[in-house]
Motif scaffolding. Structure first.
Motif, PDB file in Angstrom:
ATOM      1  N   ALA A 272      33.668 -33.109  22.776  1.00 10.06           N
ATOM      2  CA  ALA A 272      33.276 -34.493  23.039  1.00 10.06           C
ATOM      3  C   ALA A 272      34.062 -35.079  24.197  1.00 10.06           C
ATOM      4  CB  ALA A 272      33.474 -35.342  21.782  1.00 10.06           C
ATOM      5  N   LEU A 273      35.362 -34.751  24.263  1.00 11.16           N
ATOM      6  CA  LEU A 273      36.192 -35.255  25.349  1.00 11.16           C
ATOM      7  C   LEU A 273      35.761 -34.678  26.691  1.00 11.16           C
ATOM      8  CD1 LEU A 273      39.803 -35.256  23.834  1.00 11.16           C
ATOM      9  CD2 LEU A 273      38.399 -37.237  24.403  1.00 11.16           C
ATOM     10  N   ILE A 274      35.536 -33.364  26.752  1.00  5.55           N
ATOM     11  CA  ILE A 274      35.153 -32.755  28.029  1.00  5.55           C
ATOM     12  C   ILE A 274      33.755 -33.187  28.434  1.00  5.55           C
ATOM     13  CG2 ILE A 274      34.208 -30.586  27.107  1.00  5.55           C
ATOM     14  CD1 ILE A 274      36.369 -31.000  30.281  1.00  5.55           C
ATOM     15  N   LYS A 275      32.877 -33.383  27.462  1.00  6.86           N
ATOM     16  CA  LYS A 275      31.516 -33.869  27.759  1.00  6.86           C
ATOM     17  C   LYS A 275      31.582 -35.280  28.336  1.00  6.86           C
ATOM     18  CE  LYS A 275      27.040 -34.725  25.511  1.00  6.86           C
ATOM     19  NZ  LYS A 275      27.029 -36.214  25.580  1.00  6.86           N
ATOM     20  N   ASN A 276      32.388 -36.128  27.705  1.00  9.75           N
ATOM     21  CA  ASN A 276      32.551 -37.483  28.209  1.00  9.75           C
ATOM     22  C   ASN A 276      33.175 -37.479  29.608  1.00  9.75           C
ATOM     23  OD1 ASN A 276      32.738 -40.531  27.711  1.00  9.75           O
ATOM     24  ND2 ASN A 276      34.858 -40.002  28.162  1.00  9.75           N
ATOM     25  N   PHE A 277      34.128 -36.571  29.833  1.00 12.66           N
ATOM     26  CA  PHE A 277      34.757 -36.454  31.154  1.00 12.66           C
ATOM     27  C   PHE A 277      33.733 -36.079  32.209  1.00 12.66           C
ATOM     28  CE2 PHE A 277      36.503 -33.490  34.301  1.00 12.66           C
ATOM     29  CZ  PHE A 277      37.394 -34.317  34.961  1.00 12.66           C
ATOM     30  N   MET A 278      32.902 -35.059  31.934  1.00 12.70           N
ATOM     31  CA  MET A 278      31.911 -34.621  32.911  1.00 12.70           C
ATOM     32  C   MET A 278      30.872 -35.714  33.170  1.00 12.70           C
ATOM     33  SD  MET A 278      32.806 -31.707  34.058  1.00 12.70           S
ATOM     34  CE  MET A 278      31.284 -31.257  34.920  1.00 12.70           C
ATOM     35  N   GLU A 279      30.494 -36.432  32.144  1.00 16.09           N
ATOM     36  CA  GLU A 279      29.541 -37.523  32.332  1.00 16.09           C
ATOM     37  C   GLU A 279      30.151 -38.648  33.166  1.00 16.09           C
ATOM     38  OE1 GLU A 279      28.445 -38.448  28.317  1.00 16.09           O
ATOM     39  OE2 GLU A 279      26.821 -36.978  28.284  1.00 16.09           O
TER      40      GLU A 279
END
Length: 286
Positions: A272-279
């Motif tokens: 979730a953290l890396i997904k939010n970062f990429m977004e």
């Protein structure tokens, strides 16, 4: 109420709501056009002629290479091994917001390769889009015995004292990077954005909002004083800024007999953290 988008009254000071829900960006149109652009960028990069679009920089051992590997999904390989201390510039072509983007990681050490990489990014290329500055809220692990012994002999014998030292050094390094950004903007009006990536969030997952208070430009800390000076000099209409938590690799932090356990709360939270970062990277790059 102030109209300033960076006013603390106008922002959500919570990072804790990133887990488990994250923002989902709309799918962009013109997929074929973007695919052609991505492969063209990869070809130019392969030929050694591509300009740098995004620079990842920060102090030594904050996790720049690991974050880069997470961005390009290299860490999902079952045979993936944690990289050693990076002394060379790393680069790749990543899809950001649907477009092929040349990303370069600048070593954190004060060595010739770092100086050359920063000079190329900030003084040579006119189309540097953004800067990802990686921080770790003071949880920087010394990489060699000489440095470790020096820190212990100097009285930095606890994790709290070590963090004090690291945060001070981070301020010095960030001041230097901000000066390079200012010079680049004076020359060619680039970069267009800066993103503060607060890495190693697995070590302070229950204190994410406290970390945000230290790094977010709408709030007050020694770090944000430097950041806001840069934004004021350039103008918030000329450069965008955001901060985001991330965990590039979940691992315990140990120093002089003390240990802080990695407490990300499971694979889904890490994703979730890396997904939010990429977004966030895709959003700020638009």
């Amino acid at each position: 109420m102030s109209d300033n988008p960076l006013d603390s009254e106008n922002i959500d000071i919570s990072w804790s709501n990133i887990i488990p829900s994250t923002i989902r960006l709309p799918v962009l149109a013109f997929q074929n056009r973007k695919l052609i652009h991505e492969w063209y960028t990869k070809l130019i990069h392969y030929l050694g002629k591509g300009n740098t679009n995004i620079v990842i920089t920060g102090r030594m051992a904050v996790g720049k290479s690991l974050l880069h590997d997470r961005m390009r999904k290299a860490t999902e390989d079952l045979e993936y091994e944690i990289p050693e201390t990076s002394r060379n510039i790393e680069s790749s072509v990543l899809t950001v917001g649907g477009w092929g983007t040349v990303v370069r990681v600048i070593p954190g050490q004060g060595i010739q390769e770092r100086d050359l990489g920063l000079h190329e990014a900030f003084s040579k290329h006119d189309n540097l889009d953004g800067v990802i500055y990686v921080v770790d809220w003071g949880y920087t692990q010394p990489r060699d015995e000489i440095t470790s012994n020096y820190l212990l002999e100097s009285g930095y014998d606890s994790i709290d004292r070590l963090r004090e030292f690291n945060l001070k050094k981070e301020l010095e390094d960030f001041s230097y990077i901000c000066q390079r950004i200012k010079e680049s903007h004076s020359r060619c009006k680039h970069p267009r954005w800066i993103l503060i990536a607060v890495n190693k969030s697995d070590l302070f997952i229950n204190d994410l909002d406290e970390a945000k208070k230290y790094y977010h430009p709408a709030l007050s800390s020694p770090f944000t004083e430097i950041l806001n000076r840069l934004l004021f000099n350039i103008g918030t209409s000329n450069i965008s800024c955001d901060t985001v938590p991330v965990s590039s690799w979940d691992v315990d932090f140990s120093w002089n007999g003390q240990t802080i356990k990695s407490n990300i709360g499971g694979t889904n939270n890490s994703r979730a953290l890396i997904k939010n970062f990429m977004e966030t990277v895709a959003k700020i790059s638009k």
